[in-house]
Scaffold this active site. Sequence first.
Site, short mmCIF file in Angstrom:
data_model
loop_
_atom_site.label_atom_id
_atom_site.label_comp_id
_atom_site.label_asym_id
_atom_site.label_seq_id
_atom_site.Cartn_x
_atom_site.Cartn_y
_atom_site.Cartn_z
N ALA A 232 41.39 47.79 33.26
CA ALA A 232 40.90 46.19 32.95
C ALA A 232 41.28 45.22 34.12
CB ALA A 232 41.66 45.74 31.68
N GLY B 174 39.57 42.77 35.07
CA GLY B 174 39.40 41.48 34.97
C GLY B 174 40.50 40.97 34.39
N ASP B 175 41.28 41.58 33.53
CA ASP B 175 42.35 41.33 32.80
C ASP B 175 43.70 40.95 33.91
OD1 ASP B 175 41.18 40.66 30.38
OD2 ASP B 175 41.68 42.62 29.89
N ILE B 176 44.00 42.07 34.34
CA ILE B 176 45.35 42.47 35.19
C ILE B 176 45.15 41.51 36.46
CG2 ILE B 176 46.40 43.98 36.68
CD1 ILE B 176 45.39 46.33 34.69
N GLY C 189 45.45 37.93 35.83
CA GLY C 189 46.90 37.53 35.64
C GLY C 189 47.75 37.40 37.14
#
Length: 336
Positions: free
Chosen positions: A99, A101-103, A106
Amino acid sequence: MNLKSDEGRRLFAELAEKSDVVVENFRPGLLDEMGIGYKVLSERNPGLIYACISGFGSLEGFLGPYSKRPAYDIVAQAMGGLMNTCGQADGPPTWLGVALGDIVSGMNAAYAIMLALYQRTQTGKGQYIDISMYDSIIGLAERSVTAYSLTKHVLQRGREPYMAPWGPFECEDGWIGVIVATEGDWAKFCSAIERPDLVGREGATSGPDRAKNMSGWLGDIINAWFKTQAKANATSKLLAAGLPIGPVQNAQEVYDDAHVGARRLLIDVPDPVLGSVKLVGPVAKFSGSAEPLTAPAPRLGEHNAEVLAELLGYTHEQIGRFERDGVISMAKETSQ
């Protein structure tokens, strides 16, 4: 903390007044609608650094037609260009299995927060940080965007037009990943596979030339050599020639890798439910830092009492009332 309640929003604003950083990834504008967005909070705490992570961005002056859209990682990977270049040439676009896009969003937020904290030491002022998942993925896909900008050529799955050999190659017992980036490396590669006659051969004198022929005669020669080799043999031969190469490893192989062990990358973390679990630890190593903390991630509301007492001075009785009234939730003890 129940931000739908008046008292929950009041507590949130009080905490923000005492804090250095607020990080949120609600729908852009939601906290503004609730009266606890950046504008209101920064008036009470001008040094506040407020980071908002969203699908397509939230900062006024940088809003596009997608700004109000919902997004998950797969949407960002699809729209940002990564899925179009991952997978086999004759296969569908491929989600990367991580993921990103998430990692990475962040990670970008953490990096931006560090910069903002440093700037605050010089200006005394905080600021709003806008991190978009879409932007983060486009940043990761910069190679294909740059290639199009410079050449108007769209990179496609499974087709590397600029360098060869490059990519995964199948061996007797699995796959390896290798790149031959320069003409000097090409000569080393040919020597390692015992085909020095390929150096200077027409159709193999440059990266783009070799790339054109990887689907034909040149690819046949190279693929045939790898298929006669075990992964370990191919790796040792090409490493001995000074080339970058590595086996394609699954999670078990990574978990058991001696180098990963030497790096102490996997750390034992106590878990209130599972006991001790081995997880990936911090990837950065610091010469002046102690070993990483190995406490489990806090359960939802686990430290509410400590935070509200230490930062805001609320008593045990007041905190108990907040819990009874549904303003906050407190983590319950979990038996193993």
